[in-house]
Motif scaffolding. Structure first.
Motif, short mmCIF file in Angstrom:
data_model
loop_
_atom_site.label_atom_id
_atom_site.label_comp_id
_atom_site.label_asym_id
_atom_site.label_seq_id
_atom_site.Cartn_x
_atom_site.Cartn_y
_atom_site.Cartn_z
N SER A 11 42.03 35.18 43.22
CA SER A 11 42.01 33.91 43.93
C SER A 11 43.31 33.84 44.77
CB SER A 11 41.92 32.78 42.91
OG SER A 11 41.47 31.60 43.53
N MET A 13 46.46 33.05 44.41
CA MET A 13 47.71 33.62 43.91
C MET A 13 47.60 35.12 43.67
SD MET A 13 49.94 31.25 43.85
CE MET A 13 51.29 31.81 42.83
N ASN A 32 38.28 41.47 39.89
CA ASN A 32 37.98 40.04 39.73
C ASN A 32 36.68 39.90 38.96
OD1 ASN A 32 38.94 37.28 40.88
ND2 ASN A 32 36.71 37.25 41.13
N ARG A 33 36.63 38.86 38.09
CA ARG A 33 35.41 38.66 37.27
C ARG A 33 34.17 38.63 38.14
NH1 ARG A 33 34.51 32.95 34.35
NH2 ARG A 33 34.78 32.38 36.54
N THR A 34 34.17 37.82 39.16
CA THR A 34 33.04 37.81 40.11
C THR A 34 33.30 38.95 41.09
OG1 THR A 34 32.98 35.41 39.89
CG2 THR A 34 31.79 36.36 41.76
N MET A 72 46.18 37.10 36.80
CA MET A 72 46.51 35.93 37.62
C MET A 72 45.25 35.07 37.70
SD MET A 72 49.32 34.97 38.65
CE MET A 72 50.00 33.60 39.50
N VAL A 73 44.86 34.58 36.51
CA VAL A 73 43.63 33.78 36.42
C VAL A 73 43.96 32.36 35.96
CG1 VAL A 73 42.19 35.80 35.96
CG2 VAL A 73 43.16 34.51 34.04
N LYS A 74 42.97 31.54 35.97
CA LYS A 74 43.14 30.15 35.53
C LYS A 74 43.75 30.15 34.12
CE LYS A 74 40.25 26.03 35.69
NZ LYS A 74 40.85 25.40 36.86
N GLY A 100 50.04 33.42 35.23
CA GLY A 100 49.52 32.07 35.51
C GLY A 100 50.40 30.99 34.91
N ASN A 101 49.98 29.77 35.11
CA ASN A 101 50.74 28.63 34.59
C ASN A 101 50.34 28.34 33.15
OD1 ASN A 101 52.54 27.80 36.49
ND2 ASN A 101 51.12 26.41 37.52
N ILE A 126 55.61 31.92 37.61
CA ILE A 126 55.69 32.28 39.04
C ILE A 126 55.65 30.99 39.84
CG2 ILE A 126 54.52 33.45 40.96
CD1 ILE A 126 54.40 35.73 39.30
N GLY A 129 53.73 28.92 45.19
CA GLY A 129 52.41 28.73 45.79
C GLY A 129 51.96 29.98 46.56
P1 NBP Z 1 42.71 29.63 39.78
O1 NBP Z 1 43.65 28.97 38.84
O2 NBP Z 1 41.84 28.78 40.62
O3 NBP Z 1 41.81 30.68 38.96
C1 NBP Z 1 40.81 31.39 39.60
C2 NBP Z 1 40.76 32.81 39.10
O4 NBP Z 1 40.56 32.85 37.68
C3 NBP Z 1 39.59 33.55 39.72
O5 NBP Z 1 39.97 34.86 40.00
C4 NBP Z 1 38.55 33.47 38.61
O6 NBP Z 1 37.57 34.45 38.68
C5 NBP Z 1 39.44 33.68 37.42
N1 NBP Z 1 38.78 33.38 36.14
C6 NBP Z 1 38.34 32.20 35.64
BR1 NBP Z 1 38.41 30.60 36.52
N2 NBP Z 1 37.80 32.31 34.43
C7 NBP Z 1 37.88 33.62 34.14
C8 NBP Z 1 37.49 34.36 33.02
N3 NBP Z 1 36.94 33.79 31.95
N4 NBP Z 1 37.71 35.70 33.04
C9 NBP Z 1 38.27 36.27 34.11
N5 NBP Z 1 38.68 35.62 35.21
C10 NBP Z 1 38.49 34.29 35.22
O7 NBP Z 1 43.52 30.64 40.77
P2 NBP Z 1 44.94 30.50 41.47
O8 NBP Z 1 45.08 29.18 42.16
O9 NBP Z 1 45.11 31.75 42.25
O10 NBP Z 1 45.98 30.49 40.25
C11 NBP Z 1 46.06 31.53 39.31
C12 NBP Z 1 47.08 31.16 38.26
O11 NBP Z 1 48.35 30.98 38.90
C13 NBP Z 1 46.80 29.85 37.54
O12 NBP Z 1 47.23 29.93 36.22
C14 NBP Z 1 47.65 28.85 38.29
O13 NBP Z 1 47.96 27.72 37.52
C15 NBP Z 1 48.87 29.70 38.59
N6 NBP Z 1 49.67 29.26 39.73
C16 NBP Z 1 49.09 28.75 40.82
C17 NBP Z 1 49.85 28.36 41.90
C18 NBP Z 1 49.21 27.82 43.13
O14 NBP Z 1 49.95 27.35 44.02
N7 NBP Z 1 47.87 27.88 43.26
C19 NBP Z 1 51.25 28.51 41.85
C20 NBP Z 1 51.83 29.07 40.73
C21 NBP Z 1 51.02 29.43 39.67
P3 NBP Z 1 36.17 34.15 39.43
O15 NBP Z 1 36.43 34.41 40.89
O16 NBP Z 1 35.25 35.07 38.81
O17 NBP Z 1 35.83 32.70 39.17
#
Ligand code: NBP
Length: 478
Positions: A11, A13, A32-34, A72-74, A100-101, A126, A129
């Motif tokens: 995703s 990050m 990636n899972r999907t 780097m997943v949810k 991840g967070n 990390i 953003g």
């Molecule tokens: P998301 O937090 O939106 O997570 C999406 C990702 O998690 C996708 O690749 C998804 O795969 C995967 N995923 C999920 Br949902 N369930 C899964 C499972 N059961 N097995 C394997 N993969 C799974 O993505 P993001 O915004 O890139 O953030 C990633 C991490 O970084 C989070 O912990 C977030 O809190 C942290 N973070 C985010 C930021 C930011 O600014 N966004 C900053 C710092 C830290 P899929 O495509 O198959 O659904």
């Protein structure tokens, strides 16, 4: 050739971190899972250092040993589910990294679970953003130093750089990296709230328009307040819509949150640490969401006892320039207090979880890549080097001097906001904290007396050692 590292979760990050690693010359396997997402990344963000993989088995096989697997997943269940799937495929000595967070207690649990299987686990905070992930985030790695050795070079290469240094420094054992990231986010809440209170004062008491406020923030960004948040705030005040109105004026005054500020507050309660400025910032977000109730209340509870919302007829006795100076110094002092509270929480956590935290180095990590990056983190870092055992940042020579220099301005400003009915709960909490901290004889003796009165909870005395009880009721009735 096998890849140097693999990223699971493509995703925002994950994909940007993978690109950042690849740009830095590392061969990166992606998964990636999907799995359609893998193809999408290869089509839209192709990098010659990427190896696409379509199953976890294929992904793990594509990595050099010991394998570095960056998740780097949810946060939450997805991390546990992935760990369960990986356990059967990886080998002893491999390193699973959760970027991840995640909640730090989950990280401690996962570290211990994987340790039993001789698999290394790093919990890595990390910040920064999407932009940070792509071009340099602040990185806070927690886990064993032994395992960190295997990722140190990659992490330092991809991290933000500030003042010639990498914004990635090893934190300590197990959940410490995620803990520091959590506290970072709490401080971020406070920083944002304090800036928005400064805006409210300039607008509602100073009568400055958006253009004038923009200039003030631009000016402040050339001072000790220089920081990313002040910089973007100045930029926000520039944006106009097609009809000539300011975008900011059209944005609903309800602030959302993702929960890390809540974690910081719950943790502070657990460890008994006063982080009142950070708590005020969280409460302000809760209150902001009561838009309908606030709108009703405005016509029920008035600013004045005379029953209207007219400004009180108080002569401010100062020009705008003076008011702007008071706001600037108050913002600066309140900001110092919120960082001091964050570091105080880290100090308590260090003791509670037997970590070994270097506060000066942590301040240095925050100087680049992350949302709270600010020039004065150099002063914080220096202050902790000069006085590493200090109880509280506000007691260091440098910061106690800064507070003593501007405290009068904070008092003067808050007396005006109180009179004018402008809510500035974070700044008020900062002053409350300073006054509470600098009061050697507090009023807690009365609380102890009350507790002993109704519950025989006993009290200590100033003049004698021991634990005492007084028969309050019996003797009162005499
Ligand atoms: P998301 O937090 O939106 O997570 C999406 C990702 O998690 C996708 O690749 C998804 O795969 C995967 N995923 C999920 Br949902 N369930 C899964 C499972 N059961 N097995 C394997 N993969 C799974 O993505 P993001 O915004 O890139 O953030 C990633 C991490 O970084 C989070 O912990 C977030 O809190 C942290 N973070 C985010 C930021 C930011 O600014 N966004 C900053 C710092 C830290 P899929 O495509 O198959 O659904």
């Amino acid at each position: 050739m096998n890849s140097n590292i693999g990223v699971v979760g493509l995703s925002v990050m994950g994909m940007n971190l993978a690109l950042n690693m690849a740009d830095n010359g590392y061969r990166v396997s992606i998964f990636n899972r999907t799995i359609s997402v893998v193809d999408k990344v290869m089509e839209e963000n192709f990098h010659k250092n990427f190896t696409s993989t379509y199953s976890l088995k294929e992904f793990v096989k594509s990595l050099e040993k010991p394998r570095r697997i960056f998740l780097m997943v949810k946060s939450g269940k997805p991390v546990d589910m992935l760990i369960e799937q990986l356990i059967d495929i990886v080998e002893e000595g491999d390193i699973i990294i959760d970027g991840g967070n995640s909640f730090y207690k989950d990280t401690i649990r996962r570290t211990n679970y994987l340790k039993e299987k001789n698999i290394n686990f790093l919990g890595v905070g990390i910040s920064g953003g999407e932009e940070g992930a792509r071009f340099g985030p602040a990185i806070m790695p927690g886990g064993t130093e032994e395992a960190y050795k295997y990722v140190k070079d990659i992490f330092e290469d991809i991290s933000a750089k500030a003042y010639g240094e990498s914004c990635c420094k090893y934190i300590s054992e197990d959940g410490s990296g995620h803990y520091v990231k959590m506290v970072h986010n709490g401080i971020e809440y406070a920083d944002m709230q304090l800036i928005s209170e400064a805006y409210a004062i300039l607008k509602n008491i100073g009568g400055l328009n958006n253009h004038e406020i923009q200039k003030v923030f631009e000016d402040w960004n050339k001072s000790e307040l220089e920081s990313y948040l002040i910089e973007i705030t100045a930029n926000i005040f520039k944006v106009k819509e097609d009809d000539g109105t300011y975008l900011l004026d059209n944005i609903m005054d309800k602030a959302s949150q993702k929960g890390t500020g809540k974690w910081t507050n719950l943790e502070a309660i657990d460890l008994g640490v006063d982080i009142s400025v950070i708590s005020a910032a969280l409460n302000a977000r809760f209150m902001s969401n009561l838009k309908d109730e606030r709108t009703k209340a405005e016509n029920i509870i008035f600013k004045n006892t005379v029953g209207n919302n007219q400004d009180l007829n108080i002569n401010l006795n100062m020009d705008r320039k003076e008011l702007i100076k008071l706001v600037k110094n108050s913002l600066y002092i309140s900001k110092i207090v919120s960082y001091a509270q964050g570091f105080k929480l880290l100090k308590a956590a260090e003791k509670e979880y037997s970590w070994n935290l270097n506060f000066s180095e942590i301040a240095k990590i925050f100087r680049g890549g992350c949302i709270i990056r600010a020039k004065f983190l150099n002063d914080i870092s220096d202050a902790f080097v000069a006085e590493s055992d200090v109880d509280n940042l506000i007691l260091t020579k440098f910061f106690s001097n800064e507070i003593n220099t501007g405290l009068e301005d904070l008092r003067r400003l808050l007396s005006i906001t109180v009179q004018q009915g402008v809510p500035v709960s974070a700044m008020s909490s900062a002053l409350g904290y300073i006054d509470t901290y600098r009061t050697s004889r507090s009023s807690a003796n009365l609380i102890q007396a009350q507790r002993d009165y109704f519950g025989a909870h006993t009290f200590e005395r100033l003049d004698r050692e021991g634990s005492f009880h007084y028969e309050w009721i019996e003797n009162n009735e005499k």
